[in-house]
Design an enzyme around this catalytic site. Structure first.
Site, short mmCIF file in Angstrom:
data_model
loop_
_atom_site.label_atom_id
_atom_site.label_comp_id
_atom_site.label_asym_id
_atom_site.label_seq_id
_atom_site.Cartn_x
_atom_site.Cartn_y
_atom_site.Cartn_z
N SER A 178 0.96 -1.36 -0.09
CA SER A 178 0.02 0.03 -0.19
C SER A 178 0.98 1.26 0.14
O SER A 178 1.78 1.47 -0.79
CB SER A 178 -0.95 0.16 1.34
OG SER A 178 -2.06 0.81 0.95
N ASP A 274 -7.99 -3.37 -7.36
CA ASP A 274 -7.58 -3.03 -5.77
C ASP A 274 -8.60 -2.34 -4.88
O ASP A 274 -9.04 -1.12 -5.50
CB ASP A 274 -6.25 -2.25 -5.75
CG ASP A 274 -5.60 -1.88 -4.42
OD1 ASP A 274 -4.87 -2.48 -4.02
OD2 ASP A 274 -6.16 -1.03 -4.00
N HIS A 341 -6.71 -5.99 -1.27
CA HIS A 341 -5.75 -4.83 -1.29
C HIS A 341 -4.55 -5.41 -0.33
O HIS A 341 -4.70 -5.96 0.81
CB HIS A 341 -6.27 -3.68 -0.32
CG HIS A 341 -5.44 -2.40 -0.21
ND1 HIS A 341 -4.71 -1.82 -1.42
CD2 HIS A 341 -4.88 -1.88 0.93
CE1 HIS A 341 -3.89 -0.77 -1.00
NE2 HIS A 341 -4.14 -0.88 0.44
#
Ligand SMILES: *[C@@H]1O[C@H](CO)[C@@H](O)[C@H](O)[C@H]1NC(C)=O
Ligand SMILES: *[C@@H]1O[C@H](CO)[C@@H](O)[C@H](O)[C@H]1NC(C)=O
Length: 390
Positions: A178, A274, A341
């Site tokens: 991330s 995502d 994610h």
């Protein structure tokens, strides 16, 4: 005699039980190290507290290999938001508040789960600056007591690891998930610069390829958010200069505008769907003020046909943005369509029996092939065109 033997037996049984217990639990406890000396260099978290990391020592033939994994956790784009972040109990703005993180997936010490990296020195670089480690502002406003020093934190942690043996690394991999995946892209060449040319250095970004794509309103509204982050944290001078000499620094927070200038081999691990990007870029509150997409994004079974079509258009836009990494086979990719994610830290996605596979390989296998140059690995899921739960 028999008494001694039975005592031994009891002892052995206890040890075997403990080993079995540890095996089934499978979790390595890795304490947090605080770099107090960072404070004197002005390398501090948002609240002024020192940098921190977790290091699990390598073993066996992995002792000279290093994996530095950058923790994620979004960004802060306003003073108010950063002030709040200082107090968050997940420690994303302060090393005084950090809980210990677990070493799973790419960080696991279990050979079956993580055959390529299990015995490396494995590090979690703890995220506490809110700028993907790019900030550097000298002044501190006494009213807020906020420090924007992410770039210094990055340097101090890498220097500390160098002094702990990373300077002798044969292999080094910078990874992250991330906001940490984005940091891995933005700092890739800088990381490589810490090593002699004999070290094999590469980077992998997991769920860090935040795409510059049109949102539901037909605009690029997320651009403003990145621009605010970069401006507030004074990030411009730490973004790749090839990019900042060509466009505004805010845009140079987007991987697709930066990767053409990165020389170090990089691997993009991302879902084309995502969830973070779907929620906060494609259908942010600004892009979808009526919340027309809300039900669909929260449960894919609720999506209408036009909404599924919009999803596919998003995927096309995402794949176009990924093409910026070019055709060089030293760069790898694993782009699937799981609605998720961050897949490298999550054991079932990294290498589990039910893990997503492209060309019959799990993410763990694809990354291993690319890192060790067994074969190139550049795969995009063409089989599933729609987002799905994996
Ligand atoms: C680490 O793993 C333990 C055991 O599974 C769990 O209880 C804990 O919540 C995990 N910690 C974090 C920060 O995820
Ligand atoms: C990469 O290869 C594809 C197909 O061979 C080609 O269409 C594309 O233009 C190439 N991209 C770059 C950046 O060279």
């Amino acid at each position: 005699m028999s008494k001694v033997r039975s005592k031994e037996w009891v002892k052995c049984t206890v040890i075997v039980c403990i080993l079995l217990f540890l095996k089934t639990e499978g979790l390595e406890e890795v304490g947090i190290t605080i770099i107090e000396s960072g404070v004197a260099k002005g390398a501090v978290c948002l609240d002024g507290s020192p940098p921190a990391y977790q290091l699990a020592k390598g073993f066996g033939d992995g002792v000279n290999n290093w994996l530095v994994h950058i923790q994620g956790g979004g960004w802060c784009n306003t003073v108010e938001d950063c002030v709040y972040r200082k107090t968050m109990d997940n420690g994303l703005g302060s090393s005084k508040l950090m809980p210990m993180l677990n070493f799973t997936g790419i960080l696991s010490n279990e050979q079956e789960q993580n055959p390529n990296f299990y015995n490396w020195n494995r590090v979690i670089m703890r995220y506490c600056d809110g700028s993907s480690f790019t900030g550097d502002v000298e002044e501190v406003d006494p009213a807020t007591n906020l420090y924007f020093r992410g770039a210094r934190v990055f340097n101090v942690i890498i220097e500390e690891l160098m002094s702990k043996g990373m300077n002798d690394a044969q292999n080094a991999l910078l990874s992250g998930c991330s906001a940490g995946g984005l940091a891995s892209i933005l700092h890739c060449d800088k990381f490589k610069g810490f090593f002699p040319s004999s070290t094999r250095v590469k980077c992998i970004a997991d769920a860090g390829y935040f795409a510059h794509v049109k949102d539901l309103s037909g605009e690029y509204r997320f651009e403003k958010y990145y621009n605010d982050v970069v401006t507030l944290h004074g990030s411009a001078k730490y973004l790749p200069s090839g990019c900042t000499s060509n466009m505004t620094p805010g845009l140079c927070f987007y991987p697709q505008f930066v990767v053409p200038y990165i020389k170090t081999p990089i691997f993009i691990l991302n879902s084309a769907y995502d969830t973070w990007q779907v929620y906060y870029i494609l259908s942010s509150n600004e892009a979808d003020p009526q919340g027309n997409f809300t039900k669909c994004k929260m449960d894919l079974n609720e999506c209408s046909t036009p909404q599924l079509q919009r999803f596919q258009d998003f995927r096309s836009d995402f794949l176009y943005s990924v093409s910026a990494i070019g055709n060089d086979s030293s760069n790898g990719m694993f782009i699937n369509t799981c609605y998720t994610h961050c897949q490298s830290e999550f054991q079932p996605a990294w290498s589990g029996n039910d893990a997503s596979k492209l060309d019959y390989k799990t993410i763990s296998e694809g990354v291993g092939d690319w890192f060790y140059e067994k074969s190139e690995f550049r795969k995009i899921d063409d089989e599933h065109k729609l987002p799905h739960y994996c």
